[in-house]
Design an enzyme around this catalytic site. Structure first.
Site, PDB file in Angstrom:
ATOM      1  N   ASP A  53      57.863  24.837 -71.367  1.00 16.50           N
ATOM      2  CA  ASP A  53      57.927  24.238 -72.704  1.00 16.50           C
ATOM      3  C   ASP A  53      59.366  23.945 -73.109  1.00 16.50           C
ATOM      4  O   ASP A  53      59.598  23.299 -74.134  1.00 16.50           O
ATOM      5  CB  ASP A  53      57.265  25.148 -73.743  1.00 16.50           C
ATOM      6  CG  ASP A  53      57.829  26.560 -73.726  1.00 16.50           C
ATOM      7  OD1 ASP A  53      57.818  27.176 -72.645  1.00 16.50           O
ATOM      8  OD2 ASP A  53      58.288  27.035 -74.770  1.00 16.50           O
ATOM      9  N   ASN A  54      60.324  24.405 -72.318  1.00 14.41           N
ATOM     10  CA  ASN A  54      61.725  24.114 -72.604  1.00 14.41           C
ATOM     11  C   ASN A  54      62.298  23.129 -71.593  1.00 14.41           C
ATOM     12  O   ASN A  54      63.506  23.070 -71.399  1.00 14.41           O
ATOM     13  CB  ASN A  54      62.550  25.409 -72.595  1.00 14.41           C
ATOM     14  CG  ASN A  54      62.220  26.290 -73.790  1.00 14.41           C
ATOM     15  OD1 ASN A  54      61.695  25.817 -74.793  1.00 14.41           O
ATOM     16  ND2 ASN A  54      62.509  27.569 -73.684  1.00 14.41           N
TER      17      ASN A  54
ATOM     18  N   ASP B 100      57.822  34.349 -87.889  1.00  9.53           N
ATOM     19  CA  ASP B 100      58.041  34.105 -89.317  1.00  9.53           C
ATOM     20  C   ASP B 100      58.356  32.638 -89.619  1.00  9.53           C
ATOM     21  O   ASP B 100      58.543  32.268 -90.772  1.00  9.53           O
ATOM     22  CB  ASP B 100      59.168  35.012 -89.850  1.00  9.53           C
ATOM     23  CG  ASP B 100      60.511  34.722 -89.184  1.00  9.53           C
ATOM     24  OD1 ASP B 100      60.570  33.837 -88.303  1.00  9.53           O
ATOM     25  OD2 ASP B 100      61.502  35.379 -89.560  1.00  9.53           O
ATOM     26  N   GLY B 101      58.469  31.825 -88.549  1.00  9.32           N
ATOM     27  CA  GLY B 101      58.725  30.399 -88.767  1.00  9.32           C
ATOM     28  C   GLY B 101      60.180  30.077 -89.088  1.00  9.32           C
ATOM     29  O   GLY B 101      60.516  28.919 -89.314  1.00  9.32           O
TER      30      GLY B 101
HETATM   31  P1  AMP Z   1      61.348  29.300 -77.632  1.00 11.91           P
HETATM   32  O1  AMP Z   1      61.492  30.583 -76.905  1.00 11.91           O
HETATM   33  O2  AMP Z   1      62.331  29.137 -78.771  1.00 11.91           O
HETATM   34  O3  AMP Z   1      61.330  28.115 -76.743  1.00 11.91           O
HETATM   35  O4  AMP Z   1      59.934  29.366 -78.374  1.00 11.91           O
HETATM   36  C1  AMP Z   1      58.740  29.594 -77.711  1.00 11.91           C
HETATM   37  C2  AMP Z   1      57.598  29.447 -78.677  1.00 11.91           C
HETATM   38  O5  AMP Z   1      57.679  30.428 -79.710  1.00 11.91           O
HETATM   39  C3  AMP Z   1      57.514  28.122 -79.380  1.00 11.91           C
HETATM   40  O6  AMP Z   1      56.154  27.824 -79.547  1.00 11.91           O
HETATM   41  C4  AMP Z   1      58.186  28.401 -80.707  1.00 11.91           C
HETATM   42  O7  AMP Z   1      57.770  27.504 -81.720  1.00 11.91           O
HETATM   43  C5  AMP Z   1      57.709  29.808 -81.001  1.00 11.91           C
HETATM   44  N1  AMP Z   1      58.624  30.558 -81.866  1.00 11.91           N
HETATM   45  C6  AMP Z   1      59.835  31.051 -81.565  1.00 11.91           C
HETATM   46  N2  AMP Z   1      60.362  31.708 -82.609  1.00 11.91           N
HETATM   47  C7  AMP Z   1      59.481  31.605 -83.629  1.00 11.91           C
HETATM   48  C8  AMP Z   1      59.430  32.082 -84.991  1.00 11.91           C
HETATM   49  N3  AMP Z   1      60.442  32.789 -85.526  1.00 11.91           N
HETATM   50  N4  AMP Z   1      58.337  31.784 -85.712  1.00 11.91           N
HETATM   51  C9  AMP Z   1      57.314  31.089 -85.203  1.00 11.91           C
HETATM   52  N5  AMP Z   1      57.292  30.618 -83.944  1.00 11.91           N
HETATM   53  C10 AMP Z   1      58.352  30.876 -83.156  1.00 11.91           C
HETATM   54 MG    MG Z   2      61.237  26.219 -76.854  1.00 10.53          MG
END
Ligand code: AMP
Ligand code: MG
Length: 490
Positions: A254-255, A127-128
């Protein structure tokens, strides 16, 4: 030194200038009724920006993503990544934007980034958005790591958007403003390496060198030098984490930053009693990112980074692999050196590492066998040197093995015990973000009461110095809190 505070940020957006192909220009979604929940004043001052200007309606509108500040050029960055070992060729900022870069008062270039600012072309099913709880958690953890002397991205502010979003039910939405040395990740290189534009990878590598490791330009093998620098930075970072019992929880490629800063605190938490298999994240079923696995996982991630650099390291693939493998192997030696150095300081030792390594390892074994609270154990030892043995005896139930170890330990200490105890207390935190206290503070914040979060920040930002009235912040979670789980907290 007097510093001229600015009302706004002075941007200089090198990423947009130099790296077309690695981003999509984008705008934040509008937050209906933004309200400032937390502002990091010391960080604002470090950025040379007047905190009052950020608190004013115009500042809050900017921190919410409603107003694009002068000179910003918002983009969603593209990156790929291995998530729990599985490769995704296109992740990217699904809910985040890089507003641009600013120079801090020390002349360092820092990214100004919004997280939770709405869907982007990389959003896939998401949902962004971001929720208040997890964004405040990112604030707390970042400030704690920073105060502990650990390289980390930091939150400048958290703004409630005034919009409820759906997670495990409806929860208040938020936007986090994040400051980072850069947002270059191992995943950025994975994305560039797989790109049709053959120049992209070299442009990215040169950009990373210029921004983080400029000394590499002086070498003829600058891409191998880049790999070496990132391996060294990550070995040091992971050792720092391990020395405070920090578990990141989601060490996907990616982290993992190229700068060596900690980033993206989702299900992270600090270990209480020592157990190398500790996992808090509810999604980490296999324990891939358990406390004790972190060094090996970092090395695995760095191998993915090295793979992307092979074509730049040498035209002959065999030679490139040989060179990169040597550098990758150095991770273990570098990590062990940082870990043992750090642990010996924590134990008040500064002498010959060679003779002490066994003593250090035996201490960890003692903690592990007796399931001792990691953070408290080091302060108990300094108390012991001051002649106060009660805490140590409470923590170490099997006094025989503990006494045997402390005898060996005390024989290795050189100097006045009281001075050694003081030196230990300068590196061993008394206050870390204890999981139960973080949860309580975040629960209050969800109910619009920021008191506990603010108090926790004030405690965590001076982690070494004992202060009256803060006993509850020293203690591990009560046993009723066992089996604590963190949720990916998006
Ligand atoms: P993360 O687990 O936070 O490192 O995110 C992994 C990927 O998922 C990244 O590409 C984030 O931008 C994407 N992402 C995480 N949560 C959301 C969300 N609520 N809406 C869109 N993209 C998300
Ligand atoms: Mg991340």
């Amino acid at each position: 030194m007097s510093v001229q505070l600015q009302l706004g940020f002075a941007f200089d957006n090198s990423f947009v200038r130099d790296l077309p192909g690695l981003f999509e220009p984008w705008q934040a979604a509008t937050a209906p009724t933004p309200r400032l929940l937390a502002l990091n004043e010391p960080l604002a001052l470090e950025l040379g920006v007047d905190p009052d200007a950020l608190r004013a309606p115009g500042g809050v509108a900017m921190l919410a993503g409603n107003v694009v500040p002068n000179g910003a050029n918002p983009i969603a960055q593209a990156y790929a990544g291995h998530q729990f070992g599985g490769y995704s060729p296109r992740l990217g900022d699904g809910r985040a934007l890089l507003l641009g870069e600013v120079f801090d008062i020390n002349g360092h270039r820092r990214d100004l980034h919004l997280k939770g600012s709405g869907r982007t072309p990389f959003a896939r099913g998401g949902d962004g958005k971001a929720a208040v709880g997890p964004m405040l958690r990112e604030y707390l953890i970042g400030e704690s790591l920073h105060a502990l002397g650990i390289p980390t991205t930091r939150a400048l502010a958290v703004v409630a958007t005034g919009e409820d979003i759906y997670r495990d039910g409806m929860v208040p939405g938020a936007v986090l403003t994040r400051i980072a040395a850069s947002h270059l990740r191992v995943g950025s290189f994975q994305y560039a390496a797989a790109n049709d534009d053959a120049t992209l990878l070299a442009r990215l590598a040169d950009y990373a060198i210029a921004r983080h490791y400029p000394a590499a330009f002086e070498r003829t093998d600058r891409y191998l030098a880049l790999l070496e620098s990132v391996v060294a930075a990550q070995a040091s970072l992971i050792a720092h984490w391990m020395l405070v019992g920090f578990i990141h929880g989601v060490m996907n490629t990616d982290n993992m930053t190229i700068s060596g800063e900690s980033i993206d605190f989702g299900p992270c938490a600090f270990m209480d009693e020592y157990d190398a298999t500790t996992v808090f994240s509810s999604i980490d079923n296999g324990g891939r990112y358990a406390y004790g696995n972190q060094p090996a996982v970092a090395q695995w991630n760095l191998a993915r980074f090295a793979e992307t650099l092979l074509p730049l390291i040498d035209a002959d693939q065999g030679t490139a692999i040989e060179l990169a493998t040597e550098v990758l192997k150095s991770f273990v030696k570098r990590y062990d050196a940082r870990w043992h150095e750090g642990l010996s300081l924590k134990l008040g030792l500064n002498g010959e590492l060679q003779t002490n390594t066994e003593l250090l390892d035996d201490f960890i074994e003692l903690l592990s066998n007796q399931r001792v609270d990691f953070t408290s154990s080091f302060r108990a030892l300094s108390s012991l040197l001051r002649g106060e043995a009660s805490q140590a005896h409470l923590l170490f139930e099997h006094s025989e093995s503990f006494n045997a170890w402390t005898q060996r330990w005390q024989q290795c200490l050189a100097g006045d015990p009281l001075h050694i105890a003081d030196a230990m207390d300068h590196v061993n935190p008394l206050y870390i973000p204890r999981n139960h206290l973080v949860e309580e503070a975040l629960a209050d914040a969800m109910d619009d009461d920021m008191g506990r979060v603010e108090h926790l920040v004030s405690v965590l930002t001076q982690p070494f110095e004992a202060r009256p009235g803060l006993h509850e912040f020293e203690r591990p979670a009560p046993s009723s809190f066992r089996g604590y789980r963190t949720f990916c907290g998006t």
